[in-house]
Design a protein around this motif. Sequence first.
Motif, PDB file in Angstrom:
ATOM      1  N   UNK A  10       8.056  -2.736  -6.683  1.00 32.59           N
ATOM      2  CA  UNK A  10       8.735  -1.833  -5.749  1.00 32.59           C
ATOM      3  C   UNK A  10       7.639  -1.126  -4.956  1.00 32.59           C
ATOM      4  N   UNK A  11       7.739  -1.216  -3.651  1.00 31.46           N
ATOM      5  CA  UNK A  11       6.697  -0.611  -2.819  1.00 31.46           C
ATOM      6  C   UNK A  11       6.722   0.915  -2.926  1.00 31.46           C
ATOM      7  N   UNK A  12       5.589   1.489  -2.649  1.00 31.89           N
ATOM      8  CA  UNK A  12       5.470   2.945  -2.649  1.00 31.89           C
ATOM      9  C   UNK A  12       6.432   3.568  -1.624  1.00 31.89           C
ATOM     10  N   UNK A  13       6.622   2.862  -0.508  1.00 31.81           N
ATOM     11  CA  UNK A  13       7.520   3.375   0.534  1.00 31.81           C
ATOM     12  C   UNK A  13       8.955   3.505   0.001  1.00 31.81           C
ATOM     13  N   UNK A  14       9.406   2.493  -0.747  1.00 30.55           N
ATOM     14  CA  UNK A  14      10.758   2.537  -1.325  1.00 30.55           C
ATOM     15  C   UNK A  14      10.857   3.692  -2.320  1.00 30.55           C
ATOM     16  N   UNK A  15       9.848   3.808  -3.202  1.00 30.04           N
ATOM     17  CA  UNK A  15       9.845   4.891  -4.182  1.00 30.04           C
ATOM     18  C   UNK A  15       9.859   6.244  -3.481  1.00 30.04           C
ATOM     19  N   UNK A  16       9.112   6.349  -2.383  1.00 27.66           N
ATOM     20  CA  UNK A  16       9.082   7.599  -1.618  1.00 27.66           C
ATOM     21  C   UNK A  16      10.444   7.872  -0.992  1.00 27.66           C
ATOM     22  N   UNK A  17      11.072   6.840  -0.421  1.00 29.26           N
ATOM     23  CA  UNK A  17      12.408   7.011   0.163  1.00 29.26           C
ATOM     24  C   UNK A  17      13.405   7.513  -0.871  1.00 29.26           C
ATOM     25  N   UNK A  18      13.276   6.971  -2.081  1.00 28.13           N
ATOM     26  CA  UNK A  18      14.204   7.343  -3.155  1.00 28.13           C
ATOM     27  C   UNK A  18      13.798   8.634  -3.855  1.00 28.13           C
ATOM     28  N   UNK A  20      11.608   9.167  -6.260  1.00 26.22           N
ATOM     29  CA  UNK A  20      11.639   8.958  -7.712  1.00 26.22           C
ATOM     30  C   UNK A  20      10.241   8.621  -8.221  1.00 26.22           C
ATOM     31  N   UNK A  21       9.918   9.127  -9.395  1.00 26.35           N
ATOM     32  CA  UNK A  21       8.680   8.725 -10.062  1.00 26.35           C
ATOM     33  C   UNK A  21       8.891   7.304 -10.581  1.00 26.35           C
ATOM     34  N   UNK A  27      14.298   3.978 -15.031  1.00 24.20           N
ATOM     35  CA  UNK A  27      15.528   4.396 -15.712  1.00 24.20           C
ATOM     36  C   UNK A  27      16.749   4.147 -14.820  1.00 24.20           C
ATOM     37  N   UNK A  28      16.637   4.512 -13.543  1.00 23.00           N
ATOM     38  CA  UNK A  28      17.748   4.304 -12.603  1.00 23.00           C
ATOM     39  C   UNK A  28      18.076   2.822 -12.465  1.00 23.00           C
ATOM     40  N   UNK A  29      17.054   1.989 -12.351  1.00 30.15           N
ATOM     41  CA  UNK A  29      17.289   0.555 -12.163  1.00 30.15           C
ATOM     42  C   UNK A  29      17.937  -0.065 -13.397  1.00 30.15           C
ATOM     43  N   UNK A  30      17.537   0.379 -14.582  1.00 31.60           N
ATOM     44  CA  UNK A  30      18.188  -0.099 -15.820  1.00 31.60           C
ATOM     45  C   UNK A  30      19.664   0.287 -15.813  1.00 31.60           C
ATOM     46  N   UNK A  31      19.940   1.530 -15.427  1.00 32.04           N
ATOM     47  CA  UNK A  31      21.320   1.995 -15.400  1.00 32.04           C
ATOM     48  C   UNK A  31      22.141   1.232 -14.368  1.00 32.04           C
ATOM     49  N   UNK A  32      21.627   1.137 -13.141  1.00 33.96           N
ATOM     50  CA  UNK A  32      22.393   0.479 -12.082  1.00 33.96           C
ATOM     51  C   UNK A  32      22.591  -1.009 -12.376  1.00 33.96           C
ATOM     52  N   UNK A  33      21.583  -1.650 -12.936  1.00 33.48           N
ATOM     53  CA  UNK A  33      21.722  -3.064 -13.305  1.00 33.48           C
ATOM     54  C   UNK A  33      22.771  -3.226 -14.396  1.00 33.48           C
ATOM     55  N   UNK A  34      22.752  -2.345 -15.386  1.00 34.01           N
ATOM     56  CA  UNK A  34      23.731  -2.456 -16.470  1.00 34.01           C
ATOM     57  C   UNK A  34      25.146  -2.179 -15.957  1.00 34.01           C
ATOM     58  N   UNK A  35      25.298  -1.221 -15.042  1.00 33.22           N
ATOM     59  CA  UNK A  35      26.616  -0.953 -14.451  1.00 33.22           C
ATOM     60  C   UNK A  35      27.128  -2.181 -13.688  1.00 33.22           C
ATOM     61  N   UNK A  36      26.272  -2.795 -12.910  1.00 33.41           N
ATOM     62  CA  UNK A  36      26.684  -3.961 -12.124  1.00 33.41           C
ATOM     63  C   UNK A  36      27.008  -5.149 -13.022  1.00 33.41           C
TER      64      UNK A  36
END
Length: 85
Positions: A10-18, A20-21, A27-36
């Motif tokens: 994940x690029x730094x730009x994406x992390x900055x947009x979001x 998020x550390x 943690x968010x990606x694990x949650x969103x992937x599990x929800x989907x």
Amino acid sequence: MMEEVLTIPVSREIRTMLNRTPAELARDMRLYASLMLFRLGKLSSGAASEMAGIPRVMFLDLCDEYGIPISQIAPEDLRREVDNE
């Protein structure tokens, strides 16, 4: 059960947009992937909550929050089942 570690670039730009550390984003990606995956019927709620790293009850509450049905039974099918009993 031994866990595997997956690396997702994940690029730094994406992390900055979001805003998020790296740990928060993981943690968010694990949650969103599990929800989907649960929504698509690929995982049970128990397996999805395990993947998300949260208790099943909390996972089901999040499903409600995100508008994800916790039952795959269509309302008309449920009515038919009830009427046939």
